[in-house]
Design a protein around this motif. Structure first.
Motif, PDB file in Angstrom:
ATOM      1  N   ASP A 254       0.857  -1.035   0.150  1.00 35.88           N
ATOM      2  CA  ASP A 254       0.223  -0.049   0.008  1.00 35.88           C
ATOM      3  C   ASP A 254       0.953   1.329  -0.072  1.00 35.88           C
ATOM      4  O   ASP A 254       1.952   1.245   0.576  1.00 35.88           O
ATOM      5  N   HIS A 255       0.524   2.401  -0.615  1.00 33.63           N
ATOM      6  CA  HIS A 255       1.105   3.518  -0.677  1.00 33.63           C
ATOM      7  C   HIS A 255       0.215   4.684  -1.045  1.00 33.63           C
ATOM      8  O   HIS A 255      -0.772   4.598  -1.326  1.00 33.63           O
ATOM      9  N   PRO A 256       0.475   5.860  -0.381  1.00 32.39           N
ATOM     10  CA  PRO A 256      -0.445   6.950  -0.385  1.00 32.39           C
ATOM     11  C   PRO A 256      -0.513   7.434  -1.993  1.00 32.39           C
ATOM     12  O   PRO A 256      -0.083   7.157  -2.715  1.00 32.39           O
ATOM     13  N   PHE A 257      -1.866   8.026  -2.182  1.00 34.16           N
ATOM     14  CA  PHE A 257      -1.884   8.437  -3.340  1.00 34.16           C
ATOM     15  C   PHE A 257      -2.965   9.881  -3.249  1.00 34.16           C
ATOM     16  O   PHE A 257      -3.622   9.635  -2.317  1.00 34.16           O
ATOM     17  N   PRO A 258      -2.966  10.608  -4.065  1.00 34.76           N
ATOM     18  CA  PRO A 258      -3.910  11.687  -4.062  1.00 34.76           C
ATOM     19  C   PRO A 258      -5.508  11.091  -4.092  1.00 34.76           C
ATOM     20  O   PRO A 258      -5.954  10.300  -5.065  1.00 34.76           O
ATOM     21  N   LEU A 259      -6.426  11.558  -3.067  1.00 32.89           N
ATOM     22  CA  LEU A 259      -7.734  11.258  -2.891  1.00 32.89           C
ATOM     23  C   LEU A 259      -8.560  12.241  -4.088  1.00 32.89           C
ATOM     24  O   LEU A 259      -8.279  13.442  -3.854  1.00 32.89           O
ATOM     25  N   GLU A 260      -9.522  11.670  -4.613  1.00 32.33           N
ATOM     26  CA  GLU A 260     -10.301  12.217  -5.462  1.00 32.33           C
ATOM     27  C   GLU A 260     -11.779  12.128  -5.100  1.00 32.33           C
ATOM     28  O   GLU A 260     -12.550  13.097  -4.514  1.00 32.33           O
ATOM     29  N   ASN A 261     -12.370  10.881  -4.891  1.00 33.56           N
ATOM     30  CA  ASN A 261     -13.866  10.295  -4.704  1.00 33.56           C
ATOM     31  C   ASN A 261     -13.580   9.215  -4.176  1.00 33.56           C
ATOM     32  O   ASN A 261     -12.958   8.269  -4.296  1.00 33.56           O
ATOM     33  N   TRP A 262     -14.819   8.717  -4.071  1.00 30.88           N
ATOM     34  CA  TRP A 262     -15.143   7.319  -3.635  1.00 30.88           C
ATOM     35  C   TRP A 262     -14.776   6.150  -4.636  1.00 30.88           C
ATOM     36  O   TRP A 262     -14.042   5.405  -4.614  1.00 30.88           O
TER      37      TRP A 262
ATOM     38  N   GLY B  65     -11.143   2.172  -6.570  1.00 30.49           N
ATOM     39  CA  GLY B  65     -10.444   1.622  -7.607  1.00 30.49           C
ATOM     40  C   GLY B  65      -8.802   1.589  -7.305  1.00 30.49           C
ATOM     41  O   GLY B  65      -8.076   0.592  -7.998  1.00 30.49           O
ATOM     42  N   GLN B  66      -8.597   2.304  -6.246  1.00 28.61           N
ATOM     43  CA  GLN B  66      -6.973   2.264  -5.948  1.00 28.61           C
ATOM     44  C   GLN B  66      -6.702   1.277  -5.098  1.00 28.61           C
ATOM     45  O   GLN B  66      -5.390   0.779  -4.833  1.00 28.61           O
ATOM     46  N   ARG B  67      -7.430   1.038  -4.200  1.00 24.14           N
ATOM     47  CA  ARG B  67      -7.544   0.194  -3.097  1.00 24.14           C
ATOM     48  C   ARG B  67      -7.605  -1.544  -3.151  1.00 24.14           C
ATOM     49  O   ARG B  67      -8.821  -1.725  -3.742  1.00 24.14           O
ATOM     50  N   LYS B  68      -6.558  -2.197  -2.974  1.00 24.85           N
ATOM     51  CA  LYS B  68      -6.614  -3.589  -3.415  1.00 24.85           C
ATOM     52  C   LYS B  68      -7.635  -4.312  -2.711  1.00 24.85           C
ATOM     53  O   LYS B  68      -8.359  -5.114  -3.343  1.00 24.85           O
ATOM     54  N   TRP B  69      -7.874  -3.949  -1.480  1.00 23.54           N
ATOM     55  CA  TRP B  69      -8.695  -4.671  -0.708  1.00 23.54           C
ATOM     56  C   TRP B  69     -10.202  -4.395  -1.186  1.00 23.54           C
ATOM     57  O   TRP B  69     -11.178  -5.346  -0.638  1.00 23.54           O
TER      58      TRP B  69
ATOM     59  N   ALA C 293      -8.724  16.418   3.635  1.00 23.59           N
ATOM     60  CA  ALA C 293      -8.521  17.828   4.334  1.00 23.59           C
ATOM     61  C   ALA C 293      -6.980  17.979   4.214  1.00 23.59           C
ATOM     62  O   ALA C 293      -6.542  19.266   3.742  1.00 23.59           O
ATOM     63  N   LEU C 294      -6.176  17.122   4.782  1.00 19.77           N
ATOM     64  CA  LEU C 294      -4.787  17.432   4.582  1.00 19.77           C
ATOM     65  C   LEU C 294      -4.094  17.503   3.164  1.00 19.77           C
ATOM     66  O   LEU C 294      -3.208  18.487   3.219  1.00 19.77           O
ATOM     67  N   GLN C 295      -4.591  16.894   2.348  1.00 16.22           N
ATOM     68  CA  GLN C 295      -3.936  16.917   1.227  1.00 16.22           C
ATOM     69  C   GLN C 295      -4.481  18.258   0.427  1.00 16.22           C
ATOM     70  O   GLN C 295      -3.814  18.979  -0.289  1.00 16.22           O
ATOM     71  N   HIS C 296      -5.841  18.828   0.878  1.00 14.67           N
ATOM     72  CA  HIS C 296      -6.117  19.972   0.257  1.00 14.67           C
ATOM     73  C   HIS C 296      -5.325  21.014   0.825  1.00 14.67           C
ATOM     74  O   HIS C 296      -5.033  22.067   0.322  1.00 14.67           O
ATOM     75  N   LEU C 297      -4.768  20.987   1.981  1.00 14.98           N
ATOM     76  CA  LEU C 297      -4.053  21.833   2.783  1.00 14.98           C
ATOM     77  C   LEU C 297      -2.608  21.671   2.428  1.00 14.98           C
ATOM     78  O   LEU C 297      -1.754  22.727   2.835  1.00 14.98           O
ATOM     79  N   GLY C 298      -2.183  20.720   1.804  1.00 11.51           N
ATOM     80  CA  GLY C 298      -0.723  20.536   1.581  1.00 11.51           C
ATOM     81  C   GLY C 298      -0.080  20.315   2.725  1.00 11.51           C
ATOM     82  O   GLY C 298       1.123  20.412   3.093  1.00 11.51           O
ATOM     83  N   LEU C 299      -0.884  19.624   3.734  1.00 16.20           N
ATOM     84  CA  LEU C 299      -0.124  19.089   5.133  1.00 16.20           C
ATOM     85  C   LEU C 299      -0.196  17.633   5.171  1.00 16.20           C
ATOM     86  O   LEU C 299      -0.011  16.997   6.378  1.00 16.20           O
ATOM     87  N   ASP C 300      -0.166  17.042   4.069  1.00 14.31           N
ATOM     88  CA  ASP C 300      -0.115  15.510   4.075  1.00 14.31           C
ATOM     89  C   ASP C 300       1.252  14.797   3.998  1.00 14.31           C
ATOM     90  O   ASP C 300       1.390  13.638   3.886  1.00 14.31           O
ATOM     91  N   ALA C 301       2.504  15.489   4.642  1.00 14.29           N
ATOM     92  CA  ALA C 301       3.623  14.964   4.780  1.00 14.29           C
ATOM     93  C   ALA C 301       4.130  15.495   6.055  1.00 14.29           C
ATOM     94  O   ALA C 301       5.316  16.149   5.863  1.00 14.29           O
TER      95      ALA C 301
ATOM     96  N   TRP D 207      -9.933   3.538  10.640  1.00 11.90           N
ATOM     97  CA  TRP D 207      -9.064   4.570  11.038  1.00 11.90           C
ATOM     98  C   TRP D 207      -7.628   4.305  10.855  1.00 11.90           C
ATOM     99  O   TRP D 207      -6.925   5.076  10.677  1.00 11.90           O
ATOM    100  N   ARG D 208      -7.099   2.975  10.717  1.00  7.63           N
ATOM    101  CA  ARG D 208      -5.658   2.770  10.395  1.00  7.63           C
ATOM    102  C   ARG D 208      -5.352   2.894   8.673  1.00  7.63           C
ATOM    103  O   ARG D 208      -4.258   3.072   8.428  1.00  7.63           O
ATOM    104  N   GLU D 209      -6.457   3.291   8.091  1.00  9.90           N
ATOM    105  CA  GLU D 209      -6.158   3.848   6.503  1.00  9.90           C
ATOM    106  C   GLU D 209      -5.451   5.409   6.659  1.00  9.90           C
ATOM    107  O   GLU D 209      -4.566   5.660   5.968  1.00  9.90           O
ATOM    108  N   LEU D 210      -5.319   6.061   8.035  1.00  5.77           N
ATOM    109  CA  LEU D 210      -4.527   6.952   8.082  1.00  5.77           C
ATOM    110  C   LEU D 210      -3.222   6.747   8.039  1.00  5.77           C
ATOM    111  O   LEU D 210      -2.089   7.520   7.354  1.00  5.77           O
ATOM    112  N   SER D 211      -2.844   5.579   8.296  1.00  2.02           N
ATOM    113  CA  SER D 211      -1.445   5.230   8.096  1.00  2.02           C
ATOM    114  C   SER D 211      -0.871   4.882   6.897  1.00  2.02           C
ATOM    115  O   SER D 211       0.257   4.838   6.575  1.00  2.02           O
ATOM    116  N   VAL D 212      -1.801   4.674   5.980  1.00  4.23           N
ATOM    117  CA  VAL D 212      -1.657   4.161   4.566  1.00  4.23           C
ATOM    118  C   VAL D 212      -1.360   5.666   3.857  1.00  4.23           C
ATOM    119  O   VAL D 212      -0.161   5.580   3.153  1.00  4.23           O
TER     120      VAL D 212
END
Length: 276
Positions: A22-30, A35-39, A67-75, A106-111
């Motif tokens: 698993d690796h982070p990717f830009p979120l768009e919508n459901w 489509g991105q998540r293997k599970w 929200a973090l990605q929108h704010l540029g705070l995701d790193a 909630w552990r998706e935050l870690s992804v």
């Protein structure tokens, strides 16, 4: 709703969301997320009620990530703390202490925040007395602290000190979340959010606020503007709204008017600091 999510999820859904690779990717919508998540490769085979329950469980953590990605705070570097104000025993607490899909949501935050120590500070009068003042270890990198009481009581007690500071997490929150708080609707009952909101705006930390329908969004936006909140993201449909749409009983539908339906986290907005 999340208690139902915890109790009804069946073996047709995997018990763990995260998979190797698993690796982070830009979120768009459901649709994009699924489509991105293997599970979720078998998503189309899940019954509708299970799809809704999974989206209900993931809506809050994915709204935080979006929200973090929108704010540029995701790193963030090292650690990040998130405050969830207005949390309840039947929703956020029930998810986090669940040993199956609830905590996995909630552990998706870690992804999306790899190699970061993550802390959740849950605050709300609706949390259980049993967990008040305790810290729950959801994973090796995700901790949750529980404070039973209003947001104002929490800030009067702790100031800006994080209950997770002893675990190496930073004092000031990286992001604050108010999920479906009904800010304006509570004004006739003493306006319990006013002082806490003013304190957060003075701290100049980003706050993501969600609303259950368009009418709720309009009223809460007016409430936030009355507190001179500066909008970083104007109220708009949340791409990670919950799956379940709640409707009044048939007998109440005619009198419900503009509030004839509610979808948790339907609309979202982000505010930070105050306007001049």
């Amino acid at each position: 709703m999340c208690l139902a999510f915890r109790n009804k999820v069946t073996s047709s859904a995997p018990s763990s969301l995260s998979q190797e690779g698993d690796h982070p990717f830009p979120l768009e919508n459901w649709g994009h997320y699924i489509g991105q998540r293997k599970w979720l490769s078998a998503w189309s085979t899940f019954p509708d009620d299970l799809q809704n329950q999974i989206q209900d469980g993931l809506s809050r953590p994915l709204t935080l990530v979006a929200a973090l990605q929108h704010l540029g705070l995701d790193a963030p570097s090292g650690s990040a703390t998130f405050y969830v104000l207005g949390a309840s025993e039947g929703v956020e607490e029930a998810q986090l202490v669940d040993r199956g899909m609830g905590a996995a949501c909630w552990r998706e935050l870690s992804v999306f925040l790899p190699d970061v120590l993550l802390g959740l500070v849950l605050v709300g009068p609706g949390l259980s007395a049993e967990r008040d003042g305790t810290v729950h270890i959801a994973s090796s990198r995700l901790f949750a602290a529980f404070h039973r009481g209003t947001a104002q009581q929490f800030f009067e007690t702790t100031g800006t000190a994080s209950p997770l500071a002893s675990a190496g997490l930073k004092d000031l929150p990286h992001l604050v979340a108010l999920f479906n708080p009904g800010l304006a609707s509570l004004v006739p009952r003493g306006d319990p959010w006013s002082d806490a909101l003013d304190a957060l705006l003075r701290l100049d930390v980003p706050i993501v606020v969600t609303m259950v329908n368009e009418h709720d969004a309009q009223r809460d936006a007016q409430y936030l503007r009355a507190h001179r909140a500066r909008f970083v993201l104007e109220p708009q449909p949340n791409p990670f709204a919950a799956g379940t749409v709640l409707r009044p009983r048939e007998a109440d539908a005619e009198t419900a008017g503009v509030e004839a339906w509610a979808r948790p986290n339907h609309t979202w907005a982000i505010v930070q600091g105050t306007t001049p």
